[in-house]
Scaffold this motif. Structure first.
Motif, PDB file in Angstrom:
ATOM      1  N   TYR A  76     -29.799  14.504 -34.569  1.00  0.00           N
ATOM      2  CA  TYR A  76     -29.980  15.012 -33.311  1.00  0.00           C
ATOM      3  C   TYR A  76     -30.384  13.682 -32.512  1.00  0.00           C
ATOM      4  O   TYR A  76     -30.963  12.607 -33.098  1.00  0.00           O
ATOM      5  CB  TYR A  76     -31.436  15.878 -33.222  1.00  0.00           C
ATOM      6  N   GLN A  81     -32.188  12.500 -28.629  1.00  0.00           N
ATOM      7  CA  GLN A  81     -33.096  12.792 -27.294  1.00  0.00           C
ATOM      8  C   GLN A  81     -33.203  11.642 -26.300  1.00  0.00           C
ATOM      9  O   GLN A  81     -33.437  10.799 -26.691  1.00  0.00           O
ATOM     10  CB  GLN A  81     -34.541  12.876 -27.973  1.00  0.00           C
ATOM     11  N   PHE A 138     -32.705  11.057 -34.347  1.00  0.00           N
ATOM     12  CA  PHE A 138     -33.304  11.854 -35.461  1.00  0.00           C
ATOM     13  C   PHE A 138     -32.256  12.259 -36.526  1.00  0.00           C
ATOM     14  O   PHE A 138     -31.596  13.036 -36.132  1.00  0.00           O
ATOM     15  CB  PHE A 138     -34.409  12.830 -35.231  1.00  0.00           C
ATOM     16  N   LEU A 171     -36.456  22.620 -40.529  1.00  0.00           N
ATOM     17  CA  LEU A 171     -35.989  21.292 -40.726  1.00  0.00           C
ATOM     18  C   LEU A 171     -37.093  20.149 -40.978  1.00  0.00           C
ATOM     19  O   LEU A 171     -38.133  20.212 -40.349  1.00  0.00           O
ATOM     20  CB  LEU A 171     -35.323  20.711 -39.221  1.00  0.00           C
ATOM     21  N   PHE A 225     -37.500  16.268 -40.439  1.00  0.00           N
ATOM     22  CA  PHE A 225     -36.813  15.111 -39.777  1.00  0.00           C
ATOM     23  C   PHE A 225     -37.523  13.963 -40.281  1.00  0.00           C
ATOM     24  O   PHE A 225     -38.494  13.517 -40.739  1.00  0.00           O
ATOM     25  CB  PHE A 225     -37.564  15.315 -38.382  1.00  0.00           C
ATOM     26  N   GLY A 226     -36.510  12.725 -40.069  1.00  0.00           N
ATOM     27  CA  GLY A 226     -37.148  11.449 -40.037  1.00  0.00           C
ATOM     28  C   GLY A 226     -38.132  11.001 -38.760  1.00  0.00           C
ATOM     29  O   GLY A 226     -38.186  12.102 -37.949  1.00  0.00           O
ATOM     30  N   ALA A 227     -38.614   9.874 -38.945  1.00  0.00           N
ATOM     31  CA  ALA A 227     -39.385   9.396 -37.977  1.00  0.00           C
ATOM     32  C   ALA A 227     -38.659   9.173 -36.645  1.00  0.00           C
ATOM     33  O   ALA A 227     -39.129   8.789 -35.583  1.00  0.00           O
ATOM     34  CB  ALA A 227     -40.017   8.147 -38.463  1.00  0.00           C
TER      35      ALA A 227
END
Lengths: 113, 117
Positions: free
Chosen positions: B36, B38, B90, B105, B107-109
């Motif tokens: 993803y 942003q 992400f 989901l 997520f990673g950081a």
């Protein structure tokens, strides 16, 4: 077309209070998931609602609860707010099919004083 | 417990440079994988996803990712970045199976990417 909408955009509360955040899913979507994103972190899964029931839950205490209405909109409620609940709360919607990705809203920024 | 790690928290590069962002996950079963993005002031958007089949996946805006099962990795690449690629990226994972859910989901950081003109 209308995407995922969340309200309010910003909210300031004090410790011990209760808060309700709202989400309207993208048109045609029936599943709503909520995430908490602390500063500098990735989103953390809170829970998911489908057919007005909580279907899955992440590692969050019972202070976090939710609801889904027949029109698929959803609410996230947090009781007894703590300073650590300060975060961006994201709503994501999807169609309940295996090949459908989630669409995210802009989030609600919650600050606890 | 399932986890996702992204190797870099911040990346700064010049326009036309190549980009590669690392993502590793720990999970014993079959997974679906996502990247993803942003952009500043915008909501999370799906760049690409991998469910099965060809491990090289192409997404929007010239991005691609390669799933290497033996390394539990799903690295994101773009041969030549533009200033408009400045964003936070992400990696995310969700288990796949009979009780598959598209909601949970992990997520990673995230990796903040800054592309300078």
């Amino acid at each position: 077309d209308a995407g995922v909408t969340q309200s309010p955009t910003h909210l300031i509360k004090t410790r011990g209070q209760q808060v309700t955040l709202r989400c309207s899913p993208k048109s045609g979507h029936d599943t709503v998931s909520w995430y908490q994103q602390a500063l500098g972190q990735g989103p953390q899964f809170i829970f998911q609602y489908y057919e007005e029931e909580e279907r899955q839950r992440g590692n969050f205490p019972d202070r976090f609860s939710g609801h889904q209405y027949p029109n698929y909109s959803s609410e996230l409620n947090v009781n007894a707010l703590l300073l650590g609940d300060s975060a961006l709360y994201l709503c994501a919607s999807s169609r309940d099919r295996g090949d459908q990705p989630q669409h995210f809203g802009d989030g609600t920024r919650l600050s606890i004083l | 417990a399932q986890s996702v790690s992204q190797h870099n928290h911040h990346v700064i590069l010049s326009e036309a440079a190549s980009l590669e962002l690392g993502c590793n996950y720990s999970y014993g079963g079959t997974v679906n994988l996502f990247w993803y993005v942003q952009y500043p002031g915008q909501h999370l958007q799906l760049l690409l996803k991998y469910f099965s089949g060809d491990p090289l996946v192409k997404g929007i805006k010239g991005f691609e990712a390669e799933f290497i099962k033996s390394k539990f990795s799903f690295n994101l690449r773009k041969p030549s970045v533009q200033w408009s690629d400045t964003a936070e990226y992400f990696c995310a994972v969700t288990p796949r199976g009979l009780t598959d859910s598209w909601g949970k989901l992990q997520f990673g950081a995230g990796t903040q990417v800054v592309v300078t003109p």
